[in-house]
Design a protein around this motif. Structure first.
Motif, PDB file in Angstrom:
ATOM      1  N   ASP A 153      54.718  45.636  46.836  1.00  0.00           N
ATOM      2  CA  ASP A 153      55.836  44.159  47.842  1.00  0.00           C
ATOM      3  C   ASP A 153      55.790  44.476  49.588  1.00  0.00           C
ATOM      4  N   VAL A 154      55.483  45.889  49.469  1.00  0.00           N
ATOM      5  CA  VAL A 154      55.180  45.659  51.218  1.00  0.00           C
ATOM      6  C   VAL A 154      53.426  46.196  51.522  1.00  0.00           C
ATOM      7  N   SER A 155      52.937  46.794  51.049  1.00  0.00           N
ATOM      8  CA  SER A 155      51.422  46.904  50.777  1.00  0.00           C
ATOM      9  C   SER A 155      50.295  45.687  50.245  1.00  0.00           C
ATOM     10  N   THR A 156      50.222  45.515  49.258  1.00  0.00           N
ATOM     11  CA  THR A 156      49.160  44.454  48.288  1.00  0.00           C
ATOM     12  C   THR A 156      49.326  43.821  48.590  1.00  0.00           C
ATOM     13  N   PHE A 157      50.546  42.974  48.524  1.00  0.00           N
ATOM     14  CA  PHE A 157      50.505  41.468  47.724  1.00  0.00           C
ATOM     15  C   PHE A 157      50.808  41.174  49.267  1.00  0.00           C
ATOM     16  N   VAL A 158      51.286  41.312  50.241  1.00  0.00           N
ATOM     17  CA  VAL A 158      51.002  41.284  51.721  1.00  0.00           C
ATOM     18  C   VAL A 158      49.373  41.128  52.253  1.00  0.00           C
ATOM     19  N   ASP A 159      48.460  41.991  51.401  1.00  0.00           N
ATOM     20  CA  ASP A 159      47.188  42.516  52.407  1.00  0.00           C
ATOM     21  C   ASP A 159      46.633  40.815  52.022  1.00  0.00           C
ATOM     22  N   GLN A 160      46.308  40.727  53.707  1.00  0.00           N
ATOM     23  CA  GLN A 160      45.433  39.604  53.894  1.00  0.00           C
ATOM     24  C   GLN A 160      44.168  38.954  52.777  1.00  0.00           C
ATOM     25  N   ARG A 161      43.679  40.104  51.966  1.00  0.00           N
ATOM     26  CA  ARG A 161      42.823  40.372  50.880  1.00  0.00           C
ATOM     27  C   ARG A 161      43.183  39.538  50.060  1.00  0.00           C
ATOM     28  N   VAL A 162      44.437  40.122  49.718  1.00  0.00           N
ATOM     29  CA  VAL A 162      44.858  39.798  47.974  1.00  0.00           C
ATOM     30  C   VAL A 162      45.559  38.295  48.587  1.00  0.00           C
ATOM     31  N   MET A 163      45.850  37.672  49.858  1.00  0.00           N
ATOM     32  CA  MET A 163      46.776  36.563  49.909  1.00  0.00           C
ATOM     33  C   MET A 163      45.484  35.161  49.957  1.00  0.00           C
ATOM     34  N   ASP A 164      44.689  35.861  50.183  1.00  0.00           N
ATOM     35  CA  ASP A 164      42.682  35.104  51.098  1.00  0.00           C
ATOM     36  C   ASP A 164      42.511  34.543  49.036  1.00  0.00           C
ATOM     37  N   GLU A 165      42.290  35.503  47.987  1.00  0.00           N
ATOM     38  CA  GLU A 165      41.892  35.276  46.868  1.00  0.00           C
ATOM     39  C   GLU A 165      42.802  34.464  46.114  1.00  0.00           C
ATOM     40  N   ALA A 166      44.752  34.906  46.257  1.00  0.00           N
ATOM     41  CA  ALA A 166      45.655  34.024  45.277  1.00  0.00           C
ATOM     42  C   ALA A 166      44.852  33.235  45.714  1.00  0.00           C
ATOM     43  N   SER A 167      45.359  32.245  47.222  1.00  0.00           N
ATOM     44  CA  SER A 167      45.190  30.918  48.221  1.00  0.00           C
ATOM     45  C   SER A 167      43.774  30.342  47.371  1.00  0.00           C
TER      46      SER A 167
ATOM     47  N   LYS B 172      41.850  47.284  44.350  1.00  0.00           N
ATOM     48  CA  LYS B 172      42.193  47.773  43.370  1.00  0.00           C
ATOM     49  C   LYS B 172      42.728  45.207  42.761  1.00  0.00           C
ATOM     50  N   LEU B 173      43.566  45.375  43.476  1.00  0.00           N
ATOM     51  CA  LEU B 173      44.450  44.320  42.327  1.00  0.00           C
ATOM     52  C   LEU B 173      43.072  42.738  43.086  1.00  0.00           C
ATOM     53  N   VAL B 174      42.298  42.692  44.258  1.00  0.00           N
ATOM     54  CA  VAL B 174      41.262  41.839  44.605  1.00  0.00           C
ATOM     55  C   VAL B 174      40.487  41.796  43.669  1.00  0.00           C
ATOM     56  N   ASN B 175      40.211  43.195  43.350  1.00  0.00           N
ATOM     57  CA  ASN B 175      38.561  42.852  41.673  1.00  0.00           C
ATOM     58  C   ASN B 175      39.037  43.351  41.285  1.00  0.00           C
TER      59      ASN B 175
ATOM     60  N   MET C 265      41.730  40.380  40.181  1.00  0.00           N
ATOM     61  CA  MET C 265      41.474  39.173  39.583  1.00  0.00           C
ATOM     62  C   MET C 265      39.957  38.755  39.923  1.00  0.00           C
ATOM     63  N   ARG C 266      38.771  39.634  40.311  1.00  0.00           N
ATOM     64  CA  ARG C 266      37.898  38.456  40.170  1.00  0.00           C
ATOM     65  C   ARG C 266      37.593  38.652  39.096  1.00  0.00           C
ATOM     66  N   TYR C 267      37.003  39.964  38.451  1.00  0.00           N
ATOM     67  CA  TYR C 267      36.280  40.404  37.557  1.00  0.00           C
ATOM     68  C   TYR C 267      37.534  39.324  36.254  1.00  0.00           C
ATOM     69  N   PHE C 268      38.395  39.370  36.160  1.00  0.00           N
ATOM     70  CA  PHE C 268      39.573  38.773  35.556  1.00  0.00           C
ATOM     71  C   PHE C 268      38.809  36.831  35.585  1.00  0.00           C
TER      72      PHE C 268
END
Length: 82
Positions: A2-16, A71-74, A76-79
């Motif tokens: 919650d305080v590292s992965t999901f607030v990371d700008q790369r994750v937020m950009d990919e998600a949006s 790892k989450l961004v990768n 999401m992209r792979y999936f």
């Protein structure tokens, strides 16, 4: 995460960009509903992230344990087939 992965700008950009929706479920207590959720998504340990395609609900990917932003961004992209 919650305080590292999901607030990371790369994750937020990919998600949006691809309209990902993050849901956080507390399934730490055993109940009929929680047990059904765990079985449906094949969750064997916590924490587990489950990626589910909105257009293909039967296609899913589970990632167990702590997941870094990179790892989450990768994943999401792979999936989604990138």
């Amino acid at each position: 995460m919650d305080v590292s992965t999901f607030v990371d700008q790369r994750v937020m950009d990919e998600a949006s960009r691809d309209r990902w929706v993050f849901l956080k479920l507390d399934v730490t207590e055993s109940s009929e509903v929680n047990d059904e959720i765990l079985a449906r998504y094949g969750v064997l340990s916590l924490p587990t992230l489950v990626l589910v395609r909105p257009d293909e609900g039967d296609k899913q990917e589970a990632i167990e344990g702590y997941v870094s932003a990179a790892k989450l961004v990768n994943a999401m992209r792979y999936f989604k087939g990138e």
